[in-house]
Scaffold this active site. Structure first.
Site, short mmCIF file in Angstrom:
data_model
loop_
_atom_site.label_atom_id
_atom_site.label_comp_id
_atom_site.label_asym_id
_atom_site.label_seq_id
_atom_site.Cartn_x
_atom_site.Cartn_y
_atom_site.Cartn_z
N TRP A 161 0.86 -1.19 0.00
CA TRP A 161 0.00 0.00 0.00
C TRP A 161 0.90 1.24 0.00
O TRP A 161 1.86 1.32 0.76
CB TRP A 161 -0.90 -0.03 1.24
CG TRP A 161 -1.79 1.15 1.41
CD1 TRP A 161 -2.64 1.68 0.48
CD2 TRP A 161 -1.93 1.96 2.58
NE1 TRP A 161 -3.30 2.76 1.01
CE2 TRP A 161 -2.88 2.95 2.30
CE3 TRP A 161 -1.35 1.95 3.85
CZ2 TRP A 161 -3.27 3.91 3.23
CZ3 TRP A 161 -1.73 2.89 4.77
CH2 TRP A 161 -2.69 3.87 4.46
N ASP A 242 -1.02 -5.47 9.38
CA ASP A 242 -1.93 -4.41 8.96
C ASP A 242 -3.22 -5.09 8.52
O ASP A 242 -3.25 -5.78 7.49
CB ASP A 242 -1.30 -3.63 7.79
CG ASP A 242 -2.21 -2.50 7.33
OD1 ASP A 242 -3.28 -2.30 7.94
OD2 ASP A 242 -1.85 -1.82 6.35
N LYS A 280 -13.22 -0.16 5.59
CA LYS A 280 -13.81 -0.99 4.52
C LYS A 280 -14.86 -1.94 5.07
O LYS A 280 -15.95 -2.04 4.51
CB LYS A 280 -12.72 -1.82 3.82
CG LYS A 280 -11.38 -1.17 3.70
CD LYS A 280 -11.27 -0.20 2.58
CE LYS A 280 -9.93 0.51 2.67
NZ LYS A 280 -9.58 1.33 1.56
C1 LIG Z 1 -3.35 -2.09 3.35
C2 LIG Z 1 -3.99 -0.89 3.91
N1 LIG Z 1 -3.66 -0.48 5.14
C3 LIG Z 1 -4.21 0.60 5.70
C4 LIG Z 1 -5.12 1.36 5.02
C5 LIG Z 1 -5.66 2.54 5.76
O1 LIG Z 1 -6.95 2.83 5.58
P1 LIG Z 1 -7.73 3.81 6.56
O2 LIG Z 1 -6.74 4.76 7.15
O3 LIG Z 1 -8.71 4.47 5.68
O4 LIG Z 1 -8.33 2.94 7.58
C6 LIG Z 1 -5.50 0.99 3.72
C7 LIG Z 1 -6.44 1.78 2.94
O5 LIG Z 1 -6.63 1.67 1.78
C8 LIG Z 1 -4.92 -0.17 3.17
O6 LIG Z 1 -5.25 -0.60 1.95
#
Ligand SMILES: Cc1ncc(COP(=O)(O)O)c(C=O)c1O
Length: 436
Positions: A161, A242, A280
């Site tokens: 990511w 993560d 999500k």
């Molecule tokens: C692998 C991964 N980690 C962390 C995040 C963090 O998302 P958020 O800060 O919106 O919870 C995302 C968002 O796309 C992600 O794909």
């Protein structure tokens, strides 16, 4: 030169008028360079600016309905209504570590409610600003509190990511990559992954995507996870999971927590870090509901770790926002809302799986060269197509399909109606190499 003025106030007024009229000449920020748009969030801007009626947004990882609309879960709407009607609810500050009930339910969701580490009080959990905030607080904590003399280094998959490297780098950690994706098979390069992880220095942090790896949609198999655990233990690495897609990959919250639970239950007892996002799986993107847990060897250590996590949080944003965490806590705690959530989660995951089938069918019907079955094998929100930057640019320029330039497409942005159009566009850029 300023004209003669009667008073200091008049002089200031003239100066202000001159600055406004004369452009930016005297600006404190004259030297500031225009920053490039964010490679992921910037896709939304290019989509919004596109006036073509056929335009399609496959950039940002946010779920869309079959009609292409954002989706607020019914479980979330009901929890919000109950919160709004609750006379005991207020808008006071949360504690620095966040809503205790949310923290408890979050770690139970990841590890399983009866987990020994939870029972023993060995898990320090703080609420965080969604997954990103959890990663950042975790990274800051590690940079400050890894044992003295141990390298401040984190290994992340290549690719990963887009924000991971920046988050850890800004926190003061050195970022190194381990091989992950095999461009030939569009699957996992497990041998390369193990070789790179095996060469990491003892005590290094190992970032792992709990499920539905972003951007590739490629996860290790259960047996490969077991081998990774053994390697992590042998090399004395610190796993940092993560978990941004629990329940979203398979439609089942428990199945998607398998890797995290395997590591957390390893004899040892295993220490690890876990970042969770409810963006999500509960559709709480803008509410910024997330959690950071640190699994420790003892209750005593966990207490001290939590006290230090609070010292990271306090000067950053003092305490986290209440609304999203209160919604998530209610959805998790209320049996009826919980059942509804699981049903809706499975519905979202199933729609994405159906889009994979539909796109694959359309690609095969056009007899594209090569094997496109990876579209079916990859899981979660994204498919990593292997299309080149030139081909991706052509998809946007010629077909008004907006995506990140690494060839990642959000399957959640597709519908039965848009699959044939995307397949047509892919067939075109594959045939032309993106040059036409
Ligand atoms: C692998 C991964 N980690 C962390 C995040 C963090 O998302 P958020 O800060 O919106 O919870 C995302 C968002 O796309 C992600 O794909």
């Amino acid at each position: 030169m300023l004209p003669e003025c009667d008073s200091p106030n008049a002089r200031l007024a003239v100066l202000a008028r001159q600055l406004c009229a004369g452009g930016t000449d005297g600006s404190t920020w004259e030297h500031v360079q225009q920053a490039p748009p964010d490679p992921i969030i910037g896709v939304n801007d290019s989509y919004r600016a596109d006036t073509d009626p056929r335009k399609l947004n496959l950039g940002v990882g946010a779920y869309r309905t079959e009609e292409g609309k954002p989706y607020v879960l019914r479980a979330v709407r009901e929890a919000e209504a109950a919160l709004a009607a609750d006379p005991a609810a207020n808008k006071e500050y949360l504690p620095i570590a966040g809503l205790p009930e949310f923290n408890r339910l979050s770690r139970e969701l990841a590890l399983g409610p009866g987990h020994a580490a939870i029972r023993d009080g060995r898990v320090a959990t703080v609420q965080a600003l969604s997954g990103t905030g959890a990663l950042r607080v975790g990274a800051e904590f590690l940079a400050q509190h890894l044992p003295p003399g141990q390298p401040r280094v984190v290994y992340v998959p290549n690719p990963t990511w887009g924000n991971h490297k920046t988050i850890f780098g800004k926190a003061g950690m050195q970022v190194r990559e381990y091989r992950y994706f095999d461009a030939k098979t569009r699957g996992l390069d497990f041998a390369g992954m193990c070789a790179d992880i095996g060469a990491a220095p003892p005590g290094a942090v190992l970032l792992l995507h709990a499920c539905a790896h972003n951007p590739t949609g490629v996860d290790p198999s259960p047996d490969q996870w077991r081998q990774l655990l053994a390697l992590t233990q042998e090399k004395r690495l610190l796993p940092f999971f993560d978990s941004a897609y629990q329940g979203f990959a398979s439609g089942d919250l428990d199945a998607d927590a398998a890797s995290v639970r395997l590591f957390a239950s390893a004899p040892g007892p295993q220490e690890m870090v876990l970042a969770q996002s409810f963006a999500k799986n509960m559709g709480l993107y803008g509410e910024r509901a997330g959690a950071l847990s640190v699994v420790c060897r003892s209750k005593d250590v966990a207490g001290r770790v939590e006290s230090q996590l609070k010292l990271v949080i306090r000067p950053m944003y003092s305490n986290p926002p209440m609304h999203g965490a209160a919604i998530a806590a209610r959805v998790m705690a209320d049996p009826r809302l919980n059942a509804l959530w699981k049903e809706e989660l499975a519905g979202m995951a199933n729609r994405i799986k159906a889009m994979r089938q539909a796109l694959y069918g359309q690609l095969v019907a056009r007899q594209l060269p090569g094997d496109w079955s990876f579209v079916l094998k990859q899981i979660g929100m994204f498919s990593y197509t292997g299309l080149s930057k030139a081909q991706c640019e052509a998809l946007t320029r010629k077909w008004h399909i907006h995506l990140t330039m690494d060839g990642r497409i959000s399957m959640a942005g597709l519908s039965a109606a848009s699959c044939p159009y995307l397949a047509e566009a892919i067939a075109d850029v594959v045939a032309t190499g993106g040059s036409a």
